[in-house]
Design a protein around this motif. Structure first.
Motif, short mmCIF file in Angstrom:
data_model
loop_
_atom_site.label_atom_id
_atom_site.label_comp_id
_atom_site.label_asym_id
_atom_site.label_seq_id
_atom_site.Cartn_x
_atom_site.Cartn_y
_atom_site.Cartn_z
N LEU A 1 -4.37 2.45 6.75
CA LEU A 1 -5.11 1.93 5.60
C LEU A 1 -5.18 0.40 5.65
CD1 LEU A 1 -6.65 2.48 3.02
CD2 LEU A 1 -4.47 2.62 1.80
N ALA A 2 -4.07 -0.23 6.03
CA ALA A 2 -4.08 -1.69 6.17
C ALA A 2 -5.04 -2.11 7.28
CB ALA A 2 -2.67 -2.20 6.47
N LEU B 1 0.81 -1.23 0.00
CA LEU B 1 0.00 0.00 0.00
C LEU B 1 0.84 1.27 0.00
CD1 LEU B 1 -2.75 -1.06 2.57
CD2 LEU B 1 -2.92 -0.99 0.07
N ARG B 2 2.14 1.14 0.12
CA ARG B 2 2.99 2.34 0.16
C ARG B 2 2.97 3.04 -1.20
NH1 ARG B 2 7.37 0.96 -2.79
NH2 ARG B 2 7.66 -1.28 -2.94
N ALA B 3 3.32 4.31 -1.17
CA ALA B 3 3.41 5.07 -2.42
C ALA B 3 4.51 4.46 -3.29
CB ALA B 3 3.71 6.53 -2.12
N SER C 1 -6.87 -1.17 -1.51
CA SER C 1 -6.22 -1.97 -0.48
C SER C 1 -6.87 -3.34 -0.32
CB SER C 1 -6.19 -1.21 0.84
OG SER C 1 -7.47 -0.77 1.19
N CYS C 2 -8.17 -3.47 -0.63
CA CYS C 2 -8.82 -4.78 -0.57
C CYS C 2 -8.23 -5.72 -1.63
CB CYS C 2 -10.33 -4.65 -0.77
SG CYS C 2 -11.15 -3.92 0.67
N ILE C 3 -7.91 -5.18 -2.78
CA ILE C 3 -7.26 -5.97 -3.82
C ILE C 3 -5.88 -6.42 -3.35
CG2 ILE C 3 -6.31 -5.88 -6.17
CD1 ILE C 3 -8.67 -3.87 -6.77
N ALA C 4 -5.14 -5.52 -2.73
CA ALA C 4 -3.81 -5.86 -2.21
C ALA C 4 -3.91 -6.92 -1.12
CB ALA C 4 -3.12 -4.60 -1.67
N LEU C 5 -4.91 -6.82 -0.24
CA LEU C 5 -5.08 -7.82 0.81
C LEU C 5 -5.36 -9.19 0.20
CD1 LEU C 5 -6.77 -7.56 4.19
CD2 LEU C 5 -7.46 -9.41 2.69
#
Length: 194
Positions: free
Chosen positions: A130-131, A59-61, A156-160
């Motif tokens: 955000l996480a 999630l980081r830039a 972030s849901c996609i990343a999770l």
């Protein structure tokens, strides 16, 4: 009895006087892959601190400097020695637990040659929050919003979802850590076993 724990590798680690020389990468990464977030209150399967760390990294830039990325990867590393203490319990326990956590974190950062880097604490807090709100939305039972946290969790849901499907969280976290240490031009110490 002194406040000392025995670690995964058999080392003794002082919680009263944490020392970088007593930090070993396996003593950090292996417990983080076993420690459950939310004191284990997720709906389906356990979600570990290591998975949370990888989610924060995702999630980081994209233009995050290597030192801040290293700090993101290490932001919960002290939990390998003190456990994952929930935010509400930390608030209840007060400054004593935060002081121990800060001292343990300082020893870990020093061991990873990251003790004197500039840290973008705003970026670390942003990705951690955000996480947290994403994990709440996807892993916990429905409940009212938690105040002070971001609301839009689509990306972030996609990343999770990606992180939850990783075949080996330990290997992924270790690889990202080593890659980031190289980019940050850190010199890994022999105690890390790198």
């Amino acid at each position: 009895m002194t406040p000392t724990i025995q670690t995964y590798t058999g080392r003794l680690f002082s919680l009263a006087r944490p020392c970088a020389a007593d930090v070993h990468i396996d003593d950090v990464l292996i417990p983080l892959t076993r420690l459950c977030r939310f004191t284990g209150h997720t709906l389906e399967s356990s979600w570990t601190v290591a998975q949370h760390t990888l989610l924060c990294d995702d999630l980081r830039a994209p233009d995050t400097d290597p030192q801040t990325r290293l700090a993101i990867l290490l932001h919960d590393a002290a939990e390998a020695y003190i456990g994952d203490i929930s935010r509400p319990l930390k608030a209840l326990l007060g400054p004593a637990v935060r002081n121990v956590e800060a001292q343990v974190a300082a020893a870990i950062f020093k061991a990873f040659d990251a003790d004197e880097v500039f840290l973008d604490e705003g970026e670390i807090k942003r990705v951690d929050d955000l996480a947290l709100v994403t994990e709440k939305a996807m892993l916990l039972a429905d409940s009212p919003e938690w105040p002070g946290l971001p609301r839009d969790t689509t990306r972030s849901c996609i990343a999770l979802s990606r992180v939850s499907k990783l075949p080996c969280v330990f290997t992924e976290l270790a690889n990202r850590l080593v890659e980031t240490m190289k980019a940050a031009e850190c010199s890994p110490l022999p105690t890390l076993g790198l």
